[in-house]
Design a protein around this motif. Structure first.
Motif, PDB file in Angstrom:
ATOM      1  N   LEU A  16       0.771  -1.153  -0.042  1.00 53.78           N
ATOM      2  CA  LEU A  16       0.002   0.080   0.214  1.00 53.78           C
ATOM      3  C   LEU A  16       0.773   1.270   0.021  1.00 53.78           C
ATOM      4  O   LEU A  16       1.919   1.138   0.560  1.00 53.78           O
ATOM      5  CB  LEU A  16      -0.786  -0.142   1.160  1.00 53.78           C
ATOM      6  N   SER A  17       0.267   2.184  -0.519  1.00 56.29           N
ATOM      7  CA  SER A  17       0.964   3.650  -0.320  1.00 56.29           C
ATOM      8  C   SER A  17       1.344   3.948   1.195  1.00 56.29           C
ATOM      9  O   SER A  17       0.314   3.509   2.072  1.00 56.29           O
ATOM     10  CB  SER A  17       0.270   4.757  -1.073  1.00 56.29           C
ATOM     11  N   GLU A  18       2.261   4.840   1.498  1.00 53.72           N
ATOM     12  CA  GLU A  18       2.486   5.173   2.887  1.00 53.72           C
ATOM     13  C   GLU A  18       1.513   5.491   3.513  1.00 53.72           C
ATOM     14  O   GLU A  18       0.888   5.576   4.600  1.00 53.72           O
ATOM     15  CB  GLU A  18       3.589   6.084   2.880  1.00 53.72           C
ATOM     16  N   LYS A  19       0.689   6.702   2.621  1.00 55.53           N
ATOM     17  CA  LYS A  19      -0.833   7.525   3.404  1.00 55.53           C
ATOM     18  C   LYS A  19      -1.678   6.296   3.663  1.00 55.53           C
ATOM     19  O   LYS A  19      -2.320   6.596   4.684  1.00 55.53           O
ATOM     20  CB  LYS A  19      -1.216   8.485   2.192  1.00 55.53           C
ATOM     21  N   GLU A  66     -10.797  11.532  13.954  1.00 57.56           N
ATOM     22  CA  GLU A  66      -9.513  11.740  14.553  1.00 57.56           C
ATOM     23  C   GLU A  66      -8.137  11.707  13.707  1.00 57.56           C
ATOM     24  O   GLU A  66      -7.307  12.489  13.574  1.00 57.56           O
ATOM     25  CB  GLU A  66      -9.358  10.659  15.693  1.00 57.56           C
ATOM     26  N   ILE A  67      -8.561  10.652  12.737  1.00 58.24           N
ATOM     27  CA  ILE A  67      -7.532  10.415  11.540  1.00 58.24           C
ATOM     28  C   ILE A  67      -7.395  11.759  10.726  1.00 58.24           C
ATOM     29  O   ILE A  67      -6.153  12.426  10.295  1.00 58.24           O
ATOM     30  CB  ILE A  67      -7.632   9.209  10.788  1.00 58.24           C
ATOM     31  N   MET A  79      -3.962  13.908  10.367  1.00 59.61           N
ATOM     32  CA  MET A  79      -3.216  14.045   9.167  1.00 59.61           C
ATOM     33  C   MET A  79      -3.339  15.289   8.313  1.00 59.61           C
ATOM     34  O   MET A  79      -2.999  15.420   7.173  1.00 59.61           O
ATOM     35  CB  MET A  79      -3.535  12.818   8.188  1.00 59.61           C
ATOM     36  N   ARG A  80      -4.350  16.177   8.990  1.00 63.27           N
ATOM     37  CA  ARG A  80      -4.831  17.495   8.454  1.00 63.27           C
ATOM     38  C   ARG A  80      -5.318  17.157   6.833  1.00 63.27           C
ATOM     39  O   ARG A  80      -4.978  17.677   5.853  1.00 63.27           O
ATOM     40  CB  ARG A  80      -3.652  18.322   8.358  1.00 63.27           C
TER      41      ARG A  80
END
Length: 180
Positions: free
Chosen positions: A127-130, A147-148, A152-153
């Protein structure tokens, strides 16, 4: 313990980093002692203190300097400690269920489950890092979409979309690998 001055709080609200450092240094020792008294773990207590102060800095414009900041801070820390206990309890419960299920299986079933876990780990690694971070925060740490998004804005909708795509990708990868 006397409270920090209303002047210092007003400076923090305005974004004054020196005032924020003063606020942090003023409360650091008593706050860590308070957290340690609750969670009995100094490292976790420091993590909680940092997490609360990060939130205070991010939401500093919501601070009302006329109210008791001391009470606000320690209530935040206490709530974070309660969240910590809930996560620990949930983790312990999941581990206990896993052990009970493992004890009732034969070696072939265990090998099949371990192979599935390896395929899943391989799929997660691709998976991608994000997406990996979002998945970890949601699944392992039990954080909500909101919350996430705040951590992570990014938007709550982006979190939801990334999780849906990540889970769909993982299902496809694990099913394809099992069919081979």
């Amino acid at each position: 313990m006397a409270c920090i001055s209303e002047y210092t709080l007003r400076k923090v609200i305005q974004g004054d980093q020196t005032a924020f450092t003063e606020l942090y240094n003023y409360y650091k020792t008593p706050a860590i002692k308070f957290c340690v008294s609750l969670v009995k773990d100094e490292e976790e207590a420091e993590n909680m203190l940092h997490e609360v102060f990060i939130k205070i800095w991010e939401k500093r414009d919501h601070i009302n300097p006329a109210l008791n900041f001391n009470s606000y801070l320690f209530t935040c820390l206490r709530n974070l400690a309660f969240d910590h206990f809930k996560k620990m309890e949930k983790s312990h419960f999941i581990r206990q269920q896993y052990m009970e299920r493992i004890e009732g299986r034969d070696d072939e079933e265990i090998e099949t489950e371990e192979a599935k876990l390896r395929r899943l780990r391989t799929a997660i690694d691709s998976l991608s890092e994000k997406r990996k971070i979002i998945l970890k925060l949601n699944v392992e740490e039990g954080k909500s979409y909101q919350e996430i998004a705040e951590l992570m804005r990014i938007s709550k909708n982006t979190v939801k979309n990334q999780l849906v795509k990540a889970k769909q990708f993982l299902r496809e990868r694990v099913d394809i690998a099992a069919a081979l």
